[in-house]
Write a protein that holds these residues in place. Structure first.
Motif, PDB file in Angstrom:
ATOM      1  N   ALA A 159      68.728   0.031 -34.428  1.00  0.00           N
ATOM      2  CA  ALA A 159      68.475   1.249 -33.670  1.00  0.00           C
ATOM      3  C   ALA A 159      68.978   2.453 -34.413  1.00  0.00           C
ATOM      4  N   VAL A 160      70.159   2.251 -35.049  1.00  0.00           N
ATOM      5  CA  VAL A 160      70.699   3.380 -35.855  1.00  0.00           C
ATOM      6  C   VAL A 160      69.763   3.711 -36.990  1.00  0.00           C
ATOM      7  N   VAL A 161      69.229   2.687 -37.645  1.00  0.00           N
ATOM      8  CA  VAL A 161      68.276   2.912 -38.764  1.00  0.00           C
ATOM      9  C   VAL A 161      67.039   3.581 -38.256  1.00  0.00           C
ATOM     10  N   ALA A 162      66.605   3.148 -37.104  1.00  0.00           N
ATOM     11  CA  ALA A 162      65.396   3.754 -36.540  1.00  0.00           C
ATOM     12  C   ALA A 162      65.656   5.199 -36.190  1.00  0.00           C
ATOM     13  N   SER A 163      66.849   5.490 -35.685  1.00  0.00           N
ATOM     14  CA  SER A 163      67.186   6.891 -35.354  1.00  0.00           C
ATOM     15  C   SER A 163      67.203   7.756 -36.626  1.00  0.00           C
ATOM     16  N   GLU A 164      67.766   7.188 -37.662  1.00  0.00           N
ATOM     17  CA  GLU A 164      67.823   7.936 -38.937  1.00  0.00           C
ATOM     18  C   GLU A 164      66.432   8.145 -39.485  1.00  0.00           C
ATOM     19  N   MET A 165      65.578   7.118 -39.331  1.00  0.00           N
ATOM     20  CA  MET A 165      64.210   7.251 -39.829  1.00  0.00           C
ATOM     21  C   MET A 165      63.473   8.299 -39.036  1.00  0.00           C
ATOM     22  N   ARG A 166      63.779   8.357 -37.705  1.00  0.00           N
ATOM     23  CA  ARG A 166      63.101   9.352 -36.882  1.00  0.00           C
ATOM     24  C   ARG A 166      63.570  10.752 -37.250  1.00  0.00           C
ATOM     25  N   SER A 167      64.893  10.903 -37.497  1.00  0.00           N
ATOM     26  CA  SER A 167      65.380  12.235 -37.882  1.00  0.00           C
ATOM     27  C   SER A 167      64.850  12.631 -39.282  1.00  0.00           C
ATOM     28  N   LEU A 168      64.764  11.580 -40.155  1.00  0.00           N
ATOM     29  CA  LEU A 168      64.225  11.850 -41.488  1.00  0.00           C
ATOM     30  C   LEU A 168      62.764  12.219 -41.427  1.00  0.00           C
ATOM     31  N   ALA A 169      62.045  11.571 -40.539  1.00  0.00           N
ATOM     32  CA  ALA A 169      60.624  11.889 -40.387  1.00  0.00           C
ATOM     33  C   ALA A 169      60.468  13.278 -39.811  1.00  0.00           C
ATOM     34  N   GLN A 170      61.398  13.626 -38.864  1.00  0.00           N
ATOM     35  CA  GLN A 170      61.337  14.977 -38.307  1.00  0.00           C
ATOM     36  C   GLN A 170      61.600  16.025 -39.394  1.00  0.00           C
ATOM     37  N   GLN A 171      62.607  15.733 -40.233  1.00  0.00           N
ATOM     38  CA  GLN A 171      62.905  16.672 -41.328  1.00  0.00           C
ATOM     39  C   GLN A 171      61.747  16.746 -42.291  1.00  0.00           C
TER      40      GLN A 171
ATOM     41  N   GLY B   7      48.914  16.817 -46.303  1.00  0.00           N
ATOM     42  CA  GLY B   7      48.317  16.237 -45.100  1.00  0.00           C
ATOM     43  C   GLY B   7      48.530  14.725 -45.058  1.00  0.00           C
ATOM     44  N   GLN B   8      48.343  14.108 -46.199  1.00  0.00           N
ATOM     45  CA  GLN B   8      48.579  12.664 -46.262  1.00  0.00           C
ATOM     46  C   GLN B   8      50.038  12.360 -45.955  1.00  0.00           C
ATOM     47  N   VAL B   9      50.940  13.200 -46.530  1.00  0.00           N
ATOM     48  CA  VAL B   9      52.367  12.956 -46.266  1.00  0.00           C
ATOM     49  C   VAL B   9      52.671  13.164 -44.791  1.00  0.00           C
ATOM     50  N   GLN B  10      52.002  14.123 -44.151  1.00  0.00           N
ATOM     51  CA  GLN B  10      52.230  14.394 -42.711  1.00  0.00           C
ATOM     52  C   GLN B  10      51.770  13.189 -41.879  1.00  0.00           C
ATOM     53  N   SER B  11      50.654  12.645 -42.321  1.00  0.00           N
ATOM     54  CA  SER B  11      50.187  11.451 -41.579  1.00  0.00           C
ATOM     55  C   SER B  11      51.173  10.304 -41.757  1.00  0.00           C
ATOM     56  N   ILE B  12      51.735  10.217 -42.971  1.00  0.00           N
ATOM     57  CA  ILE B  12      52.734   9.171 -43.221  1.00  0.00           C
ATOM     58  C   ILE B  12      53.964   9.421 -42.360  1.00  0.00           C
ATOM     59  N   VAL B  13      54.331  10.710 -42.247  1.00  0.00           N
ATOM     60  CA  VAL B  13      55.503  11.045 -41.418  1.00  0.00           C
ATOM     61  C   VAL B  13      55.244  10.675 -39.965  1.00  0.00           C
ATOM     62  N   LYS B  14      54.039  10.964 -39.511  1.00  0.00           N
ATOM     63  CA  LYS B  14      53.711  10.596 -38.118  1.00  0.00           C
ATOM     64  C   LYS B  14      53.792   9.075 -37.921  1.00  0.00           C
ATOM     65  N   GLN B  15      53.264   8.340 -38.872  1.00  0.00           N
ATOM     66  CA  GLN B  15      53.330   6.880 -38.769  1.00  0.00           C
ATOM     67  C   GLN B  15      54.788   6.424 -38.804  1.00  0.00           C
ATOM     68  N   THR B  16      55.606   7.191 -39.657  1.00  0.00           N
ATOM     69  CA  THR B  16      57.034   6.819 -39.725  1.00  0.00           C
ATOM     70  C   THR B  16      57.695   7.090 -38.389  1.00  0.00           C
ATOM     71  N   GLN B  17      57.318   8.173 -37.753  1.00  0.00           N
ATOM     72  CA  GLN B  17      57.892   8.473 -36.438  1.00  0.00           C
ATOM     73  C   GLN B  17      57.478   7.386 -35.420  1.00  0.00           C
ATOM     74  N   ILE B  18      56.263   7.026 -35.522  1.00  0.00           N
ATOM     75  CA  ILE B  18      55.802   5.955 -34.594  1.00  0.00           C
ATOM     76  C   ILE B  18      56.590   4.675 -34.868  1.00  0.00           C
ATOM     77  N   LEU B  19      56.741   4.337 -36.146  1.00  0.00           N
ATOM     78  CA  LEU B  19      57.487   3.129 -36.482  1.00  0.00           C
ATOM     79  C   LEU B  19      58.926   3.240 -36.015  1.00  0.00           C
ATOM     80  N   ALA B  20      59.493   4.456 -36.173  1.00  0.00           N
ATOM     81  CA  ALA B  20      60.882   4.641 -35.726  1.00  0.00           C
ATOM     82  C   ALA B  20      60.974   4.506 -34.214  1.00  0.00           C
ATOM     83  N   LEU B  21      59.947   5.023 -33.495  1.00  0.00           N
ATOM     84  CA  LEU B  21      59.929   4.873 -32.035  1.00  0.00           C
ATOM     85  C   LEU B  21      59.822   3.386 -31.666  1.00  0.00           C
ATOM     86  N   ASN B  22      58.922   2.722 -32.332  1.00  0.00           N
ATOM     87  CA  ASN B  22      58.747   1.301 -32.069  1.00  0.00           C
ATOM     88  C   ASN B  22      60.030   0.560 -32.413  1.00  0.00           C
TER      89      ASN B  22
END
Length: 579
Positions: free
Chosen positions: A431-443, A400-415
């Protein structure tokens, strides 16, 4: 008395023949042996004389003349040959010899050298004529010893015997042999003269000895016959019943002893007749008394026989009953033997049950210990399951903690992507890094979902496992209680098995004791049966004895009557003797 004279005459003739015939036979044998001995002595004497003649002749011969004959081609023309022949001829005529000659043995051949025949004898043996020699005598002659033959028969000269002696020179070497033949007529003449002289001496001596023997025999036989006559006369009077006579002892030999024994026998007979006459009356009285006693004994024997018969009948019945008891005892013994076999089998079964109980107890104890170990292991696994559930819960919390971290990572990637679009070209890399972070957060979010799914399933399985562990714990506890109850039950079975084994031992002892008692009873019954049989046999024997006694008493009564008659006859017979 005429008969006695005939007996004496026959005995006298036999005694004379017994004495004279052996003397005549001895005389004939003596004359025959004397004849043989004289003939042998005559022959031995003539042979001895012939040997002495041969020795003396060889001593008088000229050895040189004999040696010269062997070295000449025509020895008969030599003076030495004539001298030797004249010497042998003279010796033959003087001694009365049948033939005297010299001979030799050369190269396996016997031949004459000098013949002692007369000069006018045309059949004389020439020098070198072959000499026929007996093969049995030749080896003895060749051994250079003097040999004298027994009397033999020659076709030409008749009966004769010969002496052959070796002729030796000074060195002891044999150079020839001397032969002397003596006619057996000379031996017969000596034998006849000697036998005649022996007969003239032996026959008168034997005649005198025979005459003296006959006279002595006549005196001895006369005295012996007188003694025999005395004994015969005494025996004739005794046979007539006169016991007052006696025989006179004449000789001091066995016949005199027989006369004394005859007198003693007559005296014994006299005493015996007197005792018989005295005892005949007593015998009559005794026979009457025996008759009375036998009558009373006969009645008692009949009563005893009846009583013994009743005893024998009772003994027979008792023996039959005893035999039936023995048979029942034997059947009881068979039943006891069967019970003992059952008891032994029962004891074996109890022992086997005890062994099975011990094995089952050992297995239950092992199962109980193993159940306890399983309970401990289940408890440990239950603790591990709880710890694993707690750790799964913690892992769920971490996810659950990791999921919250992933959500924050997705938010950071969106930002970050918004800020990169604002930055333009400068923010393309960001932007490329942010895209990779978003895909990594999704994974990561997908992975966390899968982890949550797995953890949820794992938590459910752990919960189910814990529920099963609880059920297993209950089952193990129930199994442990059941094993304890089974152990208690087997303890009760063990006690019952021990009691059964004890009862089997006691029963076996009682059975053995009953068997011993049964053997004792059988022995007593056998003893009673044998005693009964012996009693029955004894009663039968006594009954038979009683019957025999009854017969004996009957016979005794008959015998007593016969004794009375016999005593009367004996009295009449003894009265015929004169004592």
């Amino acid at each position: 008395m005429k008969r006695g004279k005939n007996v004496k005459l026959g005995l006298r003739l036999k005694l004379y023949l017994m004495i004279i015939l052996p003397l005549i036979i001895v005389a004939v044998v003596t004359l025959f042996i004397t004849q043989i001995l004289i003939k042998d002595a005559s022959l031995s004497t003539m042979q001895y004389n012939n040997q002495k003649l041969a020795e003396n002749t060889i001593a008088n011969l000229n050895i040189a003349d004999i040696q010269k004959l062997g070295s000449s081609n025509n020895p008969e023309q030599l003076k030495e040959y004539r001298d030797l022949r004249n010497q042998l001829t003279m010796l033959r005529q003087e001694t009365g010899s049948l033939y005297i000659y010299l001979f030799n043995y050369v190269d396996g051949k016997w031949f004459y050298t000098v013949d002692g025949a007369a000069w006018d004898d045309e059949d004389y043996s020439k020098y070198g004529d072959e000499f026929e020699f007996s093969s049995g005598i030749a080896p003895e002659v060749l051994s250079h010893q003097m040999v004298t033959t027994d009397v033999a028969t020659d076709p030409t000269w008749g009966e004769l015997f010969s002496t052959f002696a070796p002729i030796k020179d000074q060195s002891g070497q044999t150079i020839g042999y001397l032969g002397i033949d003596i006619s057996a007529n000379a031996v017969n003449a000596v034998y006849s003269n000697t036998l005649k002289q022996a007969y003239q001496m032996v026959i008168p001596v034997f005649a005198i000895v025979l005459l003296i023997s006959i006279l002595c025999a006549m005196a001895f036989i006369r005295r012996m016959l007188r003694q025999v006559g005395e004994i015969q006369s005494s025996m004739e009077q005794v046979t007539k019943g006169d016991l007052t006579v006696s025989s006179k002892r004449i000789t001091g030999d066995q016949l005199g002893d027989i006369s004394d024994l005859n007198n003693a026998m007559v005296a014994h007979i006299t005493d015996m007749i007197t005792n018989i006459q005295q005892g005949s009356h007593t015998l009559q009285e005794s026979s009457q008394y025996i008759s009375k006693v036998s009558t009373g004994t006969l009645r008692q024997t009949e009563e005893l026989s009846r009583a013994i018969h009743e005893i024998a009948t009772g003994s027979t019945q008792q023996a039959e009953q005893t035999e039936e008891a023995v048979q029942h005892s034997e059947r009881l013994g068979q039943i006891i033997d069967e019970v003992r076999s059952y008891v032994e089998r029962f004891g074996d079964t109890a022992r086997q049950l005890t062994q099975v109980r011990e094995q089952v107890t050992h297995e239950h104890q092992r199962l109980l210990e193993q159940g306890k170990q399983n309970v401990q292991q289940m408890q440990q696994m239950q603790l591990m399951s709880r710890a694993l559930a707690e750790q799964s819960q913690e892992a769920a919390n971490v996810s659950g903690q990791v999921q919250s971290i992933v959500k924050q990572t997705q938010i950071l990637a969106l930002n970050a992507s918004i800020e990169a679009s604002r930055a333009g070209e400068a923010g393309k890399g960001f932007a490329v890094v942010a895209s990779e972070m978003r895909s990594l957060a999704q994974q990561s979010e997908d992975s966390i979902r899968e982890i949550d799914t797995i953890l949820g399933s794992f938590v459910e399985q752990i919960g189910g496992m814990g529920h099963r562990f609880d059920l297993t714990m209950k089952s193990v506890n129930q199994q442990e209680s059941q094993i304890e109850e089974c152990m208690q039950t087997f303890e009760q079975v063990s006690q019952v098995s021990d009691e059964v084994q004890g009862l089997a031992v006691n029963l076996a002892e009682r059975t053995a004791h009953m068997q011993n008692l049964r053997h004792e009873v059988e022995e007593q019954l056998s003893y009673i049966a044998s005693a009964t049989e012996e009693t029955s046999a004894m009663t039968e024997e006594v009954s038979a004895s009683a019957q025999e006694q009854e017969q004996s008493v009957t016979e005794l009564s008959t015998i007593s009557q016969n004794l009375t008659t016999l005593s009367s006859q004996l009295q009449s017979l003894t009265n015929k003797f004169i004592v």
